[in-house]
Enzyme design. Sequence first.
Site, PDB file in Angstrom:
ATOM      1  N   ASN A  97       0.892  -1.441  -0.003  1.00  0.00           N
ATOM      2  CA  ASN A  97       0.017   0.126   0.147  1.00  0.00           C
ATOM      3  C   ASN A  97       1.112   1.381  -0.082  1.00  0.00           C
ATOM      4  OD1 ASN A  97      -1.872  -1.800   0.189  1.00  0.00           O
ATOM      5  ND2 ASN A  97      -2.661  -1.409   2.226  1.00  0.00           N
ATOM      6  N   ASP A  99      -0.762   4.402   0.994  1.00  0.00           N
ATOM      7  CA  ASP A  99      -1.441   5.398   1.540  1.00  0.00           C
ATOM      8  C   ASP A  99      -1.060   5.899   2.881  1.00  0.00           C
ATOM      9  OD1 ASP A  99      -2.017   3.104   3.587  1.00  0.00           O
ATOM     10  OD2 ASP A  99      -3.734   2.538   2.219  1.00  0.00           O
ATOM     11  N   HIS A 114       5.952  -0.632  -2.895  1.00  0.00           N
ATOM     12  CA  HIS A 114       5.595   0.130  -4.077  1.00  0.00           C
ATOM     13  C   HIS A 114       5.463   1.687  -3.906  1.00  0.00           C
ATOM     14  CE1 HIS A 114       3.072  -3.526  -5.360  1.00  0.00           C
ATOM     15  NE2 HIS A 114       4.035  -3.790  -5.399  1.00  0.00           N
ATOM     16  N   CYS A 125      16.494  14.864 -11.301  1.00  0.00           N
ATOM     17  CA  CYS A 125      17.635  15.029 -10.339  1.00  0.00           C
ATOM     18  C   CYS A 125      17.263  13.844  -9.163  1.00  0.00           C
ATOM     19  CB  CYS A 125      18.179  16.274  -9.753  1.00  0.00           C
ATOM     20  SG  CYS A 125      16.620  16.892  -8.754  1.00  0.00           S
ATOM     21  N   ASN A 207      -8.074 -12.684   4.039  1.00  0.00           N
ATOM     22  CA  ASN A 207      -8.795 -12.017   2.744  1.00  0.00           C
ATOM     23  C   ASN A 207     -10.138 -12.272   2.818  1.00  0.00           C
ATOM     24  OD1 ASN A 207      -9.361 -11.765  -0.058  1.00  0.00           O
ATOM     25  ND2 ASN A 207      -7.037 -11.376  -0.310  1.00  0.00           N
ATOM     26  N   GLU A 209     -11.754 -13.247   0.356  1.00  0.00           N
ATOM     27  CA  GLU A 209     -11.704 -14.498  -0.612  1.00  0.00           C
ATOM     28  C   GLU A 209     -10.764 -15.306  -0.878  1.00  0.00           C
ATOM     29  OE1 GLU A 209     -11.971 -12.363  -4.278  1.00  0.00           O
ATOM     30  OE2 GLU A 209     -13.839 -11.238  -3.857  1.00  0.00           O
TER      31      GLU A 209
END
Length: 237
Positions: A97, A99, A114, A125, A207, A209
């Site tokens: 994440n 955020d 990420h 630069c 999770n 799913e």
Amino acid sequence: MDLKGRIKNAERIAVLTGAGISAESGIPTFRGADGLWKQFRAEELATPQAFQRDPKLVWEWYDWRRQKCAQAVPNPGHLALAELERIAPHFTLITQNVDGLHALAGSKHILELHGNIWRMRCVACEAMRESREPLGGELPHCDCGALMRPDIVWFGEALPQQVLSEAFSCARSAEVFLSVGTSAWVMPACQLPVVAKQSGAYVVEVNLEKTPISEMVDEAHHRKAGEILPSLLGVEI
Ligand code: OAD
């Protein structure tokens, strides 16, 4: 031994999180029915080519996402992981994440695979700047005059090498490894639970799913992370 017992005995715990842990804070996930990649084309927004072609469009999209993140507060899932860190001897939170909600919840040892939506980086630069202000239609520029871009890993780009190698080393040495709210589709992050399992960790998935790793893990809990994590981990938040 149940998970709480394993957590109590563990020297090293590592956790991988994905967009699902922030869903209960109101931040959209990427995949699934309401996912961002259903509404937007990744190659028009999250690639270096897209930014070269149309930096204004790309920045507008990130500005919209930054506003969503700015309104969000950590939920019991983030808070439970921050509390787990306080009681574990060695703890690493590896997140896909961008955020910043884990840090807001109080987590300390965070590996952001990420990038981070609050940071921007000069395309020339590489100077970094952190800002939570909305851009309001202005394209951000560096002091050197070049354009700034979001400090986020885009499709086709390499992950930050040192962060990635630390993440793999934590996955290899963890006795307990949790995979929370990630579709376990995106490489190389999705390999972390697999490497942890191969290295002897007790691997637990949370999770909504089933995912590609559900069959391989020691325990899978198909529930909302914010609802289940505090009691599953046995922490008070
Ligand atoms: P995805 O959107 O692929 O997956 C989110 C997962 O969270 C899904 O498997 C959902 O079932 C699950 N989920 C949703 N709500 C949940 C909840 N309340 N509790 C538990 N699980 C829940 O997100 P990621 O796996 O994080 O990369 O995606 C990985 C990367 O793909 C992202 O970091 C992003 C994207 O392209 C970049 O932008 C670089």
